[in-house]
Design an enzyme around this catalytic site. Structure first.
Site, PDB file in Angstrom:
ATOM      1  N   GLY A   1      -4.042 197.617 101.559  1.00  0.00           N
ATOM      2  CA  GLY A   1      -4.885 196.918 102.506  1.00  0.00           C
ATOM      3  C   GLY A   1      -6.169 196.313 101.994  1.00  0.00           C
TER       4      GLY A   1
ATOM      5  N   GLU B   1      -1.650 202.258  97.648  1.00  0.00           N
ATOM      6  CA  GLU B   1      -0.566 201.283  97.460  1.00  0.00           C
ATOM      7  C   GLU B   1      -1.065 199.856  97.604  1.00  0.00           C
ATOM      8  OE1 GLU B   1       2.597 204.014  99.948  1.00  0.00           O
ATOM      9  OE2 GLU B   1       1.503 202.397 100.914  1.00  0.00           O
ATOM     10  N   PRO B   2      -1.869 199.377  96.676  1.00  0.00           N
ATOM     11  CA  PRO B   2      -2.322 197.989  96.795  1.00  0.00           C
ATOM     12  C   PRO B   2      -1.194 197.008  96.505  1.00  0.00           C
ATOM     13  CG  PRO B   2      -3.036 198.927  94.702  1.00  0.00           C
ATOM     14  CD  PRO B   2      -2.372 200.046  95.470  1.00  0.00           C
TER      15      PRO B   2
ATOM     16  N   ARG C   1      -1.577 193.097  97.830  1.00  0.00           N
ATOM     17  CA  ARG C   1      -2.334 191.847  97.745  1.00  0.00           C
ATOM     18  C   ARG C   1      -3.389 191.859  96.636  1.00  0.00           C
ATOM     19  NH1 ARG C   1      -3.039 188.798 102.471  1.00  0.00           N
ATOM     20  NH2 ARG C   1      -2.677 190.705 103.653  1.00  0.00           N
TER      21      ARG C   1
ATOM     22  N   ARG D   1       1.896 181.646 105.577  1.00  0.00           N
ATOM     23  CA  ARG D   1       0.716 182.360 106.072  1.00  0.00           C
ATOM     24  C   ARG D   1      -0.197 181.506 106.960  1.00  0.00           C
ATOM     25  NH1 ARG D   1      -2.824 184.592 103.494  1.00  0.00           N
ATOM     26  NH2 ARG D   1      -2.918 186.517 104.670  1.00  0.00           N
TER      27      ARG D   1
ATOM     28  N   CYS E   1       9.881 169.987 109.359  1.00  0.00           N
ATOM     29  CA  CYS E   1       9.956 169.229 110.605  1.00  0.00           C
ATOM     30  C   CYS E   1       9.184 169.861 111.746  1.00  0.00           C
ATOM     31  CB  CYS E   1      11.405 169.047 110.993  1.00  0.00           C
ATOM     32  SG  CYS E   1      12.290 168.140 109.738  1.00  0.00           S
ATOM     33  N   GLU E   2       7.965 170.234 111.511  1.00  0.00           N
ATOM     34  CA  GLU E   2       7.106 170.636 112.625  1.00  0.00           C
ATOM     35  C   GLU E   2       5.642 170.349 112.339  1.00  0.00           C
ATOM     36  OE1 GLU E   2       7.174 174.883 113.540  1.00  0.00           O
ATOM     37  OE2 GLU E   2       9.205 174.918 112.703  1.00  0.00           O
TER      38      GLU E   2
ATOM     39  N   TYR F   1       2.397 187.475  99.330  1.00  0.00           N
ATOM     40  CA  TYR F   1       3.020 187.130 100.604  1.00  0.00           C
ATOM     41  C   TYR F   1       3.302 185.633 100.761  1.00  0.00           C
ATOM     42  CZ  TYR F   1       1.540 191.919 101.550  1.00  0.00           C
ATOM     43  OH  TYR F   1       1.341 193.271 101.469  1.00  0.00           O
TER      44      TYR F   1
HETATM   45  N1  LLP Z   1       1.464 200.121 102.162  1.00  0.00           N
HETATM   46  C1  LLP Z   1       2.021 199.923 103.357  1.00  0.00           C
HETATM   47  C2  LLP Z   1       2.627 201.053 104.051  1.00  0.00           C
HETATM   48  C3  LLP Z   1       2.019 198.644 103.925  1.00  0.00           C
HETATM   49  O1  LLP Z   1       2.565 198.455 105.121  1.00  0.00           O
HETATM   50  C4  LLP Z   1       1.439 197.569 103.226  1.00  0.00           C
HETATM   51  C5  LLP Z   1       1.445 196.221 103.767  1.00  0.00           C
HETATM   52  C6  LLP Z   1       0.884 197.816 101.960  1.00  0.00           C
HETATM   53  C7  LLP Z   1       0.906 199.119 101.454  1.00  0.00           C
HETATM   54  C8  LLP Z   1       0.260 196.746 101.111  1.00  0.00           C
HETATM   55  O2  LLP Z   1      -0.819 196.157 101.756  1.00  0.00           O
HETATM   56  P1  LLP Z   1      -1.769 195.138 100.951  1.00  0.00           P
HETATM   57  O3  LLP Z   1      -2.491 195.919  99.902  1.00  0.00           O
HETATM   58  O4  LLP Z   1      -0.907 194.080 100.364  1.00  0.00           O
HETATM   59  O5  LLP Z   1      -2.668 194.619 102.009  1.00  0.00           O
HETATM   60  N2  LLP Z   1       2.332 189.452 105.408  1.00  0.00           N
HETATM   61  C9  LLP Z   1       0.949 189.815 105.631  1.00  0.00           C
HETATM   62  C10 LLP Z   1       0.612 191.176 105.096  1.00  0.00           C
HETATM   63  C11 LLP Z   1       1.482 192.276 105.628  1.00  0.00           C
HETATM   64  C12 LLP Z   1       1.169 193.604 105.036  1.00  0.00           C
HETATM   65  C13 LLP Z   1       2.181 194.622 105.443  1.00  0.00           C
HETATM   66  N3  LLP Z   1       2.008 195.915 104.881  1.00  0.00           N
HETATM   67  C14 LLP Z   1       0.051 188.735 105.029  1.00  0.00           C
HETATM   68  O6  LLP Z   1       0.553 187.779 104.466  1.00  0.00           O
HETATM   69  O7  LLP Z   1      -1.161 188.807 105.133  1.00  0.00           O
END
Ligand code: LLP
Length: 428
Positions: free
Chosen positions: A247, A286-287, A289, A326, A357-358, A387
């Protein structure tokens, strides 16, 4: 809206801008990449990816996992594994790709709010490192699978809890505790009941607790708040492991600033300590992004420039919502620039759109671009490493874009471009 030059810190780490304004990444000229591999094209700075993985391992220690949903192919799984990260997989498909890359199963962490019996069996048979248990039905399924095949080892599981905190960039929003499809709610006693069942189960080995409070979080205080809630539940259980999920936010556009992975870990660690969590607890995260977003950029070619006097100018590129959904899904903002004039003046305000097409198919709504932009120019959007490729689609039967890793003056294709024949591959 100010028409400022591209903030160069948004570019991948090994980016260099020549005196003429030409951009190279990993020692490779970006315009040459577009010529050689075509557009749209995802370009990743391999050194940047590796540094971020190392930073995560240094910050959290062994057990920190790369969240594969942000971007996954065999090369990425291999890279994260080589750099010492575990891999967080949330489906059988992600697990399959990671294992196909040679990642040992004991380095995988399996997530998912609706893991099928097949997915769980795959994880059990392979010997996945952790299974993050998400529902009572999943506990039933696991117990059945483990007891049905006596040869199966007891899996080490984490209990996913919903602490009732949802982090937003500038505020805490307490979500209704019951209103999440993920994990076990702490506030209703559901999480305590799940902990009791897992501890009593002869089929699983409960080793810790997991919580994930959201994504694209800039405020470290959100994590502190979460740890306070998690600690009340976690400490009495006297378990060895706590995963705080992913996150951590990243800067996408001018003016945004995000904490580093190191700062995030430090804050979480000190919050854990203040909340009474034992120092010997194996603290993981769990990074996704934060590891891959800024390592990547997307190259497009400009196909049309349509000026609607007094309204706006539309600059159409050869990709769009199929390679980066996104903006359409979340209204996400990006910067745009021309790699032939990187860091130069961007005095022309235009809307960069895709070829789908949108009308909603927007890449950058208010893009600052050089005034001499023209048809045929290569246009780039930075910070598209997370993503984008992983949520890409074949909408309008646009073949998916390839992925190139660059490093030390070399480019290697790690995902090839889809062909028109690929589009027919699944037709029966
Ligand atoms: N761990 C769990 C359980 C998660 O659900 C997620 C992301 C992560 C780790 C990794 O999160 P990050 O560090 O990447 O923020 N499609 C959306 C983001 C969805 C994230 C879903 N879960 C976007 O493009 O912003």
């Amino acid at each position: 809206m100010t028409l400022t030059p591209l903030p160069l810190h948004l570019l991948p780490m090994t980016s260099r801008v020549s005196d003429e304004g030409l951009l190279s990444v990993g020692g490779v000229d970006v315009l040459d990449l577009a010529t050689e591999h075509g557009t749209p094209l995802f370009v990743y700075d391999e050194e940047h990816l590796r540094r971020r993985c190392r930073e995560a391992v240094a910050a959290f220690g062994d057990g920190v996992a790369y969240a594969a949903k942000a971007f996954l192919c065999r090369a990425m799984a291999t890279l994260a594994h080589e750099e010492g990260m575990c891999i967080d997989v949330s489906t059988g498909g992600e697990m399959h790709v990671a294992m196909a890359a040679g990642v040992p199963a004991d380095r995988l962490v399996l997530h998912g709010n609706n893991k099928s019996a097949d997915e769980l069996a795959l994880a059990l048979d392979a010997g996945a490192g952790r299974i993050v248990v998400d529902s009572f039905d999943e506990i039933d399924r696991l117990e059945h699978l483990v007891s049905a095949a006596r040869s199966r080892r007891r899996p080490q599981v984490l209990l996913r809890i919903t602490p009732g905190i949802e982090a937003h960039t500038h505020e805490y929003v307490r979500t209704g505790q019951d209103d999440s499809k993920f994990g076990f709610t702490v506030a209703t006693g559901m999480a305590a009941e799940a902990a009791r069942r897992l501890r009593e189960s002869a089929s699983v080995d409960l080793v810790g607790v997991h919580a994930h409070i959201g994504s694209q979080i800039f405020l470290l205080a959100s994590f502190v708040k979460a740890v306070e809630v998690i600690a009340d539940f976690f400490v009495p259980l006297e378990l060895a492991e706590l995963c705080v999920g992913g996150g951590l936010g990243v800067a996408y556009v001018e003016g945004e600033e995000a904490p580093t992975i190191g700062q995030w870990a430090e804050t979480v660690r000190s919050a854990c300590s203040s909340a009474g969590i034992a120092p010997e607890t194996r603290l993981t995260a769990e990074p996704g992004r934060a590891v891959v977003a800024a390592a990547g950029l997307t190259l497009y070619r400009v196909g049309t420039v349509k000026d609607l006097p007094g309204i706006r100018t539309y600059v159409s590129v050869d990709g769009g919502m199929s390679d980066n959904p996104r903006p359409v899904l979340y209204g996400s903002g990006y910067e745009a620039f021309l790699p032939r004039a990187t860091g130069g003046e961007r005095s022309f305000l235009a809307t960069v759109v895709g070829k789908h097409c949108e009308s909603g198919d927007v890449v950058v709504r208010d893009a600052c671009l050089p005034a001499d932009l023209g048809v045929g120019d290569v246009l780039a959007t930075p910070v598209t490493g997370a993503y984008g490729h992983s949520m890409a689609s074949n909408y309008n039967k646009v073949p998916r874009a390839p992925v190139v890793f660059v490093r030390d003056g070399e480019a290697r294709v790690v995902v090839r471009r889809e062909t028109y024949d690929d589009l027919l591959r699944l037709d029966a």
